[in-house]
Design a protein around this motif. Structure first.
Motif, PDB file in Angstrom:
ATOM      1  N   GLU A 319       0.839  -1.195   0.000  1.00  0.00           N
ATOM      2  CA  GLU A 319       0.000   0.000   0.000  1.00  0.00           C
ATOM      3  C   GLU A 319       0.878   1.251   0.000  1.00  0.00           C
ATOM      4  OE1 GLU A 319      -3.580  -1.922   2.761  1.00  0.00           O
ATOM      5  OE2 GLU A 319      -2.524  -0.105   3.381  1.00  0.00           O
ATOM      6  N   PRO A 320       0.383   2.325  -0.573  1.00  0.00           N
ATOM      7  CA  PRO A 320       1.129   3.588  -0.503  1.00  0.00           C
ATOM      8  C   PRO A 320       1.235   4.073   0.933  1.00  0.00           C
ATOM      9  CG  PRO A 320      -0.571   3.649  -2.201  1.00  0.00           C
ATOM     10  CD  PRO A 320      -0.822   2.420  -1.401  1.00  0.00           C
ATOM     11  N   ILE A 321       2.339   4.731   1.227  1.00  0.00           N
ATOM     12  CA  ILE A 321       2.550   5.231   2.589  1.00  0.00           C
ATOM     13  C   ILE A 321       1.495   6.257   2.967  1.00  0.00           C
ATOM     14  CG2 ILE A 321       4.203   6.452   4.067  1.00  0.00           C
ATOM     15  CD1 ILE A 321       6.432   5.258   2.451  1.00  0.00           C
ATOM     16  N   SER A 322       0.993   6.986   2.000  1.00  0.00           N
ATOM     17  CA  SER A 322       0.019   8.039   2.290  1.00  0.00           C
ATOM     18  C   SER A 322      -1.276   7.496   2.874  1.00  0.00           C
ATOM     19  CB  SER A 322      -0.289   8.825   1.010  1.00  0.00           C
ATOM     20  OG  SER A 322      -0.783   7.951   0.005  1.00  0.00           O
ATOM     21  N   GLN A 323      -1.559   6.201   2.673  1.00  0.00           N
ATOM     22  CA  GLN A 323      -2.808   5.648   3.171  1.00  0.00           C
ATOM     23  C   GLN A 323      -2.798   5.462   4.679  1.00  0.00           C
ATOM     24  OE1 GLN A 323      -4.144   2.170   1.119  1.00  0.00           O
ATOM     25  NE2 GLN A 323      -4.169   3.153  -0.902  1.00  0.00           N
ATOM     26  N   TRP A 324      -1.634   5.323   5.268  1.00  0.00           N
ATOM     27  CA  TRP A 324      -1.599   5.112   6.708  1.00  0.00           C
ATOM     28  C   TRP A 324      -0.761   6.145   7.456  1.00  0.00           C
ATOM     29  CZ3 TRP A 324       3.417   4.666   8.164  1.00  0.00           C
ATOM     30  CH2 TRP A 324       4.322   4.180   7.220  1.00  0.00           C
ATOM     31  N   ALA A 325      -0.184   7.101   6.739  1.00  0.00           N
ATOM     32  CA  ALA A 325       0.707   8.078   7.391  1.00  0.00           C
ATOM     33  C   ALA A 325      -0.022   8.888   8.460  1.00  0.00           C
ATOM     34  CB  ALA A 325       1.325   8.999   6.341  1.00  0.00           C
ATOM     35  N   ARG A 326      -1.268   9.289   8.197  1.00  0.00           N
ATOM     36  CA  ARG A 326      -1.990  10.140   9.149  1.00  0.00           C
ATOM     37  C   ARG A 326      -2.324   9.405  10.448  1.00  0.00           C
ATOM     38  NH1 ARG A 326      -6.392  13.552   5.504  1.00  0.00           N
ATOM     39  NH2 ARG A 326      -4.852  14.625   4.171  1.00  0.00           N
ATOM     40  N   SER A 327      -2.504   8.089  10.383  1.00  0.00           N
ATOM     41  CA  SER A 327      -2.849   7.338  11.594  1.00  0.00           C
ATOM     42  C   SER A 327      -1.629   6.904  12.389  1.00  0.00           C
ATOM     43  CB  SER A 327      -3.676   6.101  11.224  1.00  0.00           C
ATOM     44  OG  SER A 327      -2.934   5.235  10.395  1.00  0.00           O
ATOM     45  N   PHE A 328      -0.425   7.202  11.859  1.00  0.00           N
ATOM     46  CA  PHE A 328       0.795   6.808  12.559  1.00  0.00           C
ATOM     47  C   PHE A 328       0.929   7.606  13.850  1.00  0.00           C
ATOM     48  CE2 PHE A 328       4.721   4.597  12.651  1.00  0.00           C
ATOM     49  CZ  PHE A 328       5.649   5.428  13.271  1.00  0.00           C
ATOM     50  N   ASN A 329       1.366   6.935  14.913  1.00  0.00           N
ATOM     51  CA  ASN A 329       1.549   7.549  16.230  1.00  0.00           C
ATOM     52  C   ASN A 329       0.221   8.026  16.818  1.00  0.00           C
ATOM     53  OD1 ASN A 329       3.102   8.238  18.445  1.00  0.00           O
ATOM     54  ND2 ASN A 329       3.509  10.315  17.717  1.00  0.00           N
ATOM     55  N   THR A 330      -0.860   7.310  16.513  1.00  0.00           N
ATOM     56  CA  THR A 330      -2.169   7.578  17.107  1.00  0.00           C
ATOM     57  C   THR A 330      -2.713   6.274  17.679  1.00  0.00           C
ATOM     58  OG1 THR A 330      -3.409   7.104  15.084  1.00  0.00           O
ATOM     59  CG2 THR A 330      -2.594   9.372  15.397  1.00  0.00           C
ATOM     60  N   LEU A 331      -3.915   6.344  18.263  1.00  0.00           N
ATOM     61  CA  LEU A 331      -4.537   5.141  18.805  1.00  0.00           C
ATOM     62  C   LEU A 331      -5.229   4.292  17.746  1.00  0.00           C
ATOM     63  CD1 LEU A 331      -6.119   6.564  22.087  1.00  0.00           C
ATOM     64  CD2 LEU A 331      -4.007   5.266  21.831  1.00  0.00           C
ATOM     65  N   GLU A 332      -5.364   4.802  16.549  1.00  0.00           N
ATOM     66  CA  GLU A 332      -6.076   4.068  15.511  1.00  0.00           C
ATOM     67  C   GLU A 332      -5.430   2.729  15.167  1.00  0.00           C
ATOM     68  OE1 GLU A 332      -6.877   6.364  12.106  1.00  0.00           O
ATOM     69  OE2 GLU A 332      -7.978   4.794  11.058  1.00  0.00           O
ATOM     70  N   PRO A 333      -4.094   2.623  15.033  1.00  0.00           N
ATOM     71  CA  PRO A 333      -3.499   1.308  14.763  1.00  0.00           C
ATOM     72  C   PRO A 333      -3.764   0.294  15.869  1.00  0.00           C
ATOM     73  CG  PRO A 333      -1.933   3.052  14.245  1.00  0.00           C
ATOM     74  CD  PRO A 333      -3.068   3.699  14.960  1.00  0.00           C
ATOM     75  N   LEU A 334      -3.846   0.796  17.119  1.00  0.00           N
ATOM     76  CA  LEU A 334      -4.115  -0.116  18.223  1.00  0.00           C
ATOM     77  C   LEU A 334      -5.525  -0.679  18.165  1.00  0.00           C
ATOM     78  CD1 LEU A 334      -2.463   1.863  21.142  1.00  0.00           C
ATOM     79  CD2 LEU A 334      -1.433   0.202  19.593  1.00  0.00           C
ATOM     80  N   ARG A 335      -6.437   0.101  17.639  1.00  0.00           N
ATOM     81  CA  ARG A 335      -7.839  -0.306  17.604  1.00  0.00           C
ATOM     82  C   ARG A 335      -8.178  -1.132  16.373  1.00  0.00           C
ATOM     83  NH1 ARG A 335     -12.336   1.946  15.335  1.00  0.00           N
ATOM     84  NH2 ARG A 335     -11.118   3.703  14.622  1.00  0.00           N
TER      85      ARG A 335
END
Length: 593
Positions: A319-335
């Motif tokens: 996947e392109p990095i832009s698809q997950w860059a905004r959620s990096f260092n947030t709680l979204e990856p944990l959820r």
């Protein structure tokens, strides 16, 4: 006289046979010595119907029978003893005395040259030992097994030996039985081990020492019999549990049969305390599953499992990095991380959706002899495309979703697979216009590795993309067939999604059969060889003498024929499904090679 008795017995069968009174009884007894062996047996059997009128008459009859009780002829002795026991049912002391007197004739019968006579004598001795356990105690060596004796006599002798064990002969009997445990006949060996276990109920220490030594032989049938014997032994003698548990360490590697494994599992469940929490939790899971029923347990333990050889199919695309860059260092990856990984790699249980690829080129390994046609013998009902590669290279307009529900039974599959042929034969070609909502497609997959794949790998690979296999022949068999089905669905522009049922057959007949099939031409309902040749002439394709191009002839000899039937008709869904099926088969073929 004996013949008259037999005739009267047959004539008076419905009345219970001939009636015996006192004069007839005494006449038969006085002439008993004049009859042959089988005549005496017949007379003695009939005399059991008579009951003496007094005790004096009873003893007079017994005195007349005394000589027959020790007759050298075993049938006469057995018939006389049976009459003795019938007449003396109210005199236990007289019955015991009669049993003592027949000990010699019974032992002589055990040494008879006739195997049948020996077996019969052993069986009757077992009956006598029920009331007189020490009757044959001093003659236990007469029941040792001979090397050339059949297995059924050896097993019966061992049962008698168990009844004769006492403090004086236990060591010798156990040593004799230990030698039988390695008999070439597995039934005899297991019977000897079982006999040692029965003796172990009274002499546990000596028997456990022998049984533990037998485990060191590492033979499947011996280990299984020993484990089952130890299970029965600790059930009666719980004090032996510690010794048994120590002896059973690492014997599970030798056990192969189900009865031995069941006995081992019972012993482990009752007497071995497991300290590993993972093992205890897994055992508790199986225990609770079994409480839910065999069907539910089978459903859980035999559910769909992924095949590690199909990593290409279940891998996640980059996947392109832009698809997950905004959620990096947030709680979204944990959820969402766990949910997304699972759904992306395995697909949902009901549907698997495939996004379109605009540059799909399937012409390298997959060629079609006929992409789509309506089942009909008339030329107007059959349509052949110019090039299969051009059709399959075209992109699918929208995402395609495959589903296994609603499930299709083998009976329904067979009915639908043969339905169109039956309708065509009944209705005629002129009514096939009503059947335009049905299409049949045939293709060729150039690989001989697929028919040699294991059924488990093929089934797992297809199920990963929600294609269900209903039946398949074993690998390395000709002709090789696989039947499958799925429900395909994709949304048209501005319309609601439309579902279609696709039935399929994979067929590989082998090189010799395919050569004969290529010369004969295609089957009923396909475009004939002449039509295909004329089509290729118009396209500028050079053909061979038998009406097939050289490339296609080789392809048919080496390939797997794919036949798809669809209803209702959906060309885009069918082409997309063929592309998916090609990907699975190509992956399995690559792994096989």
């Amino acid at each position: 006289m004996v013949n008259c008795l037999r005739a009267l017995e047959e004539i008076l069968k419905e009345e219970g046979g001939i009636a015996i009174n006192k004069p007839i009884t005494h006449h038969l007894l006085n002439r008993l010595k004049d009859c042959d062996v089988w005549g005496q047996c017949e007379v003695l059997r009939i005399l059991q119907r008579y009951q003496p009128q007094s005790e004096d008459e009873l003893f007079n009859i017994l005195s007349l029978l005394d000589a027959s009780l020790v007759s050298p002829h075993s049938p006469v002795m057995a018939a006389t003893l049976s009459l003795f026991l019938s007449l003396c049912s109210s005199l236990p002391a007289v019955s015991l005395a009669a049993l003592e007197r027949v000990r010699g004739p019974l032992l002589a019968a055990c040494g008879s040259t006739s195997r049948e006579m020996r077996f019969t004598a052993l069986c009757h001795i077992q009956l006598l030992l029920r009331s007189l356990p020490g009757l044959m105690g001093a003659h236990y060596k007469r029941f040792f097994c001979g090397y050339a004796e059949p297995a059924y006599i050896k097993q019966r002798k061992m049962q008698v030996l168990v009844e004769l064990v006492n403090d004086e002969n236990v060591a010798m009997l156990l040593d004799e039985l230990k030698g039988y445990c390695t008999d070439v006949n597995t039934d005899t060996a297991q019977a000897a081990i079982s006999a040692i276990g029965r003796i172990g109920r009274s002499y546990s220490d000596s028997c456990l020492q022998i049984l533990t030594g037998l485990l060191a032989l590492k033979q499947d049938h011996i280990t299984s019999a020993v484990v089952q014997t130890m299970r029965d032994l600790v059930w009666v003698c719980p004090q032996c549990s510690d010794t048994v548990c120590l002896a059973l360490e690492s014997c599970e590697e030798t056990l192969q049969d189900s009865q031995g494994r069941q006995a081992l599992l019972w012993l482990l469940g009752v007497y071995e305390e497991e300290t590993d929490m993972c093992v205890r939790d897994q055992a508790l899971l199986y225990y609770r599953l079994l409480h839910c029923g065999i069907g539910e347990t089978r459903k859980v333990l035999q559910g769909r499992r992924s095949d590690p050889s199909l990593g290409v199919l279940i891998g996640r695309p980059a996947e392109p990095i832009s698809q997950w860059a905004r959620s990096f260092n947030t709680l979204e990856p944990l959820r969402q991380g766990t949910i997304e990984t699972e759904s992306a790699s395995r697909g949902s249980p009901e549907h698997v959706t495939f996004e379109p690829k605009t540059n799909t080129d399937l012409s390298d390994t997959l060629n079609c002899s006929q992409v789509e046609k309506v089942h009909s013998d008339s030329d107007s009902a059959s349509r052949h495309t110019d090039s299969c590669a051009d059709v399959l290279a075209s992109s699918v307009a929208v995402a395609l979703s495959l589903s296994l529900s609603p499930a299709l039974s083998p009976e329904e599959f067979e009915r639908l697979w043969l339905q169109r042929q039956a309708l065509h034969s009944e209705q005629g070609a002129e009514k096939m216009v009503e059947e335009e909502d049905y299409v049949c497609l045939e293709a060729w997959f150039q690989s001989t590795a697929i028919p040699h794949c294991s059924p488990q790998s093929l089934q797992a690979g297809l199920q990963l993309v929600n294609i269900q296999t209903l039946a398949f022949t074993p690998p390395h068999t000709l002709p090789w067939r696989v039947y499958l089905y799925t429900h395909a669905q994709h949304g048209h522009s501005g319309d609601a999604p439309r579902s279609t049922l696709i039935l399929g057959e994979l067929l590989h007949t082998g090189e010799a059969n395919n050569k004969a099939g290529a010369k004969k031409g295609m089957c009923d309902g396909e475009v004939g060889v002449e039509g295909m040749q004329a089509e290729r002439v118009r396209e500028g394709v050079q053909t061979t003498d038998d009406g097939l191009s050289g490339k296609e002839s080789v392809r048919k000899e080496e390939g797997v024929k794919v036949t798809l039937k669809q209803q209702p008709r959906d060309d885009q869904a069918l082409k997309g499904f063929l592309s998916i099926l090609k990907t699975v088969l190509h992956t399995l073929s690559s792994e096989r090679n």
